[in-house]
Design an enzyme around this catalytic site. Sequence first.
Site, PDB file in Angstrom:
ATOM      1  N   LEU A  27       0.879  -1.340   0.069  1.00  7.84           N
ATOM      2  CA  LEU A  27      -0.032   0.064   0.160  1.00  7.84           C
ATOM      3  C   LEU A  27       0.872   1.207   0.118  1.00  7.84           C
ATOM      4  O   LEU A  27       0.488   2.331  -0.319  1.00  7.84           O
ATOM      5  CB  LEU A  27      -0.919   0.046   1.183  1.00  7.84           C
ATOM      6  CG  LEU A  27      -2.010  -1.091   1.096  1.00  7.84           C
ATOM      7  CD1 LEU A  27      -2.812  -1.030   2.396  1.00  7.84           C
ATOM      8  CD2 LEU A  27      -3.310  -0.441   0.132  1.00  7.84           C
ATOM      9  N   ASN A  53      -8.565  -2.709   5.091  1.00  9.27           N
ATOM     10  CA  ASN A  53      -8.181  -3.143   6.571  1.00  9.27           C
ATOM     11  C   ASN A  53      -6.562  -2.901   6.956  1.00  9.27           C
ATOM     12  O   ASN A  53      -6.510  -3.279   8.009  1.00  9.27           O
ATOM     13  CB  ASN A  53      -8.899  -4.453   6.808  1.00  9.27           C
ATOM     14  CG  ASN A  53      -8.709  -4.876   8.430  1.00  9.27           C
ATOM     15  OD1 ASN A  53      -8.734  -3.957   9.292  1.00  9.27           O
ATOM     16  ND2 ASN A  53      -8.528  -6.168   8.541  1.00  9.27           N
ATOM     17  N   THR A  74       0.402   4.761   3.694  1.00 13.89           N
ATOM     18  CA  THR A  74      -0.161   3.399   3.671  1.00 13.89           C
ATOM     19  C   THR A  74      -1.566   3.167   4.075  1.00 13.89           C
ATOM     20  O   THR A  74      -2.340   2.797   3.411  1.00 13.89           O
ATOM     21  CB  THR A  74       0.842   2.642   4.716  1.00 13.89           C
ATOM     22  OG1 THR A  74       2.056   2.718   4.513  1.00 13.89           O
ATOM     23  CG2 THR A  74       0.123   1.207   4.759  1.00 13.89           C
ATOM     24  N   SER A 103     -10.563   4.414  12.715  1.00 10.84           N
ATOM     25  CA  SER A 103     -10.468   4.305  13.893  1.00 10.84           C
ATOM     26  C   SER A 103     -11.019   5.515  14.854  1.00 10.84           C
ATOM     27  O   SER A 103     -10.995   6.639  14.256  1.00 10.84           O
ATOM     28  CB  SER A 103      -8.767   4.432  14.196  1.00 10.84           C
ATOM     29  OG  SER A 103      -8.344   4.555  15.539  1.00 10.84           O
ATOM     30  N   TYR A 125       7.231  15.559  13.744  1.00 15.81           N
ATOM     31  CA  TYR A 125       6.390  14.113  13.869  1.00 15.81           C
ATOM     32  C   TYR A 125       5.860  13.828  15.035  1.00 15.81           C
ATOM     33  O   TYR A 125       6.659  13.833  16.079  1.00 15.81           O
ATOM     34  CB  TYR A 125       7.399  13.212  12.946  1.00 15.81           C
ATOM     35  CG  TYR A 125       6.773  11.721  12.849  1.00 15.81           C
ATOM     36  CD1 TYR A 125       5.992  11.373  12.234  1.00 15.81           C
ATOM     37  CD2 TYR A 125       7.385  10.842  13.708  1.00 15.81           C
ATOM     38  CE1 TYR A 125       5.321  10.217  12.099  1.00 15.81           C
ATOM     39  CE2 TYR A 125       7.009   9.472  13.780  1.00 15.81           C
ATOM     40  CZ  TYR A 125       5.948   9.222  13.033  1.00 15.81           C
ATOM     41  OH  TYR A 125       5.483   7.824  13.138  1.00 15.81           O
TER      42      TYR A 125
END
Length: 166
Positions: A27, A53, A74, A103, A125
């Site tokens: 991905l 998923n 991803t 989520s 980050y």
Amino acid sequence: GLARTSEKARRACDSVHGETTPLACELSDLASVRDCANVIQGMGMPIDILMTNAGIMAPRNLSLANGVEMQFATNHLGHFVLVHHLLDQVKRAPAGRVVILSSAAHTMPVSGGIDFDNLDASRGYGPWRFYGQSKLANLLHAKELARRLEGSNATANALHPGVIQT
């Protein structure tokens, strides 16, 4: 069944009953996503359920894919490209469904939502903040896709699967 490598896909397919086709789909590599989607398109079958998923969660160290932070690449971009390459096949199913796993972490990104000026994390980050950002993008994708599918035989939904210890 899709997985990062052909071997992982083969093992996953071997673990379930029924007819399956193992395919590699990394991905974070959009060329891999397009290649995989092309193979699926070539099968010419309608897709009853397309479930996104796969993903990564809050890696301590920053990694990039295609110049974008790895979780966003991803968890969102790879799935976005896959869904949109396969959407016509979902629409051809009698009651096609796109199910995007998001989520409750979608509430964790920077104030205001997605920090489009920092997708490469060059301005800082935070593993959980970036995870939340990717999950908010999933949720927004599902919401807009559901709107665009109104009046068709296909639907799009997002869900929070619960906490998973992996």
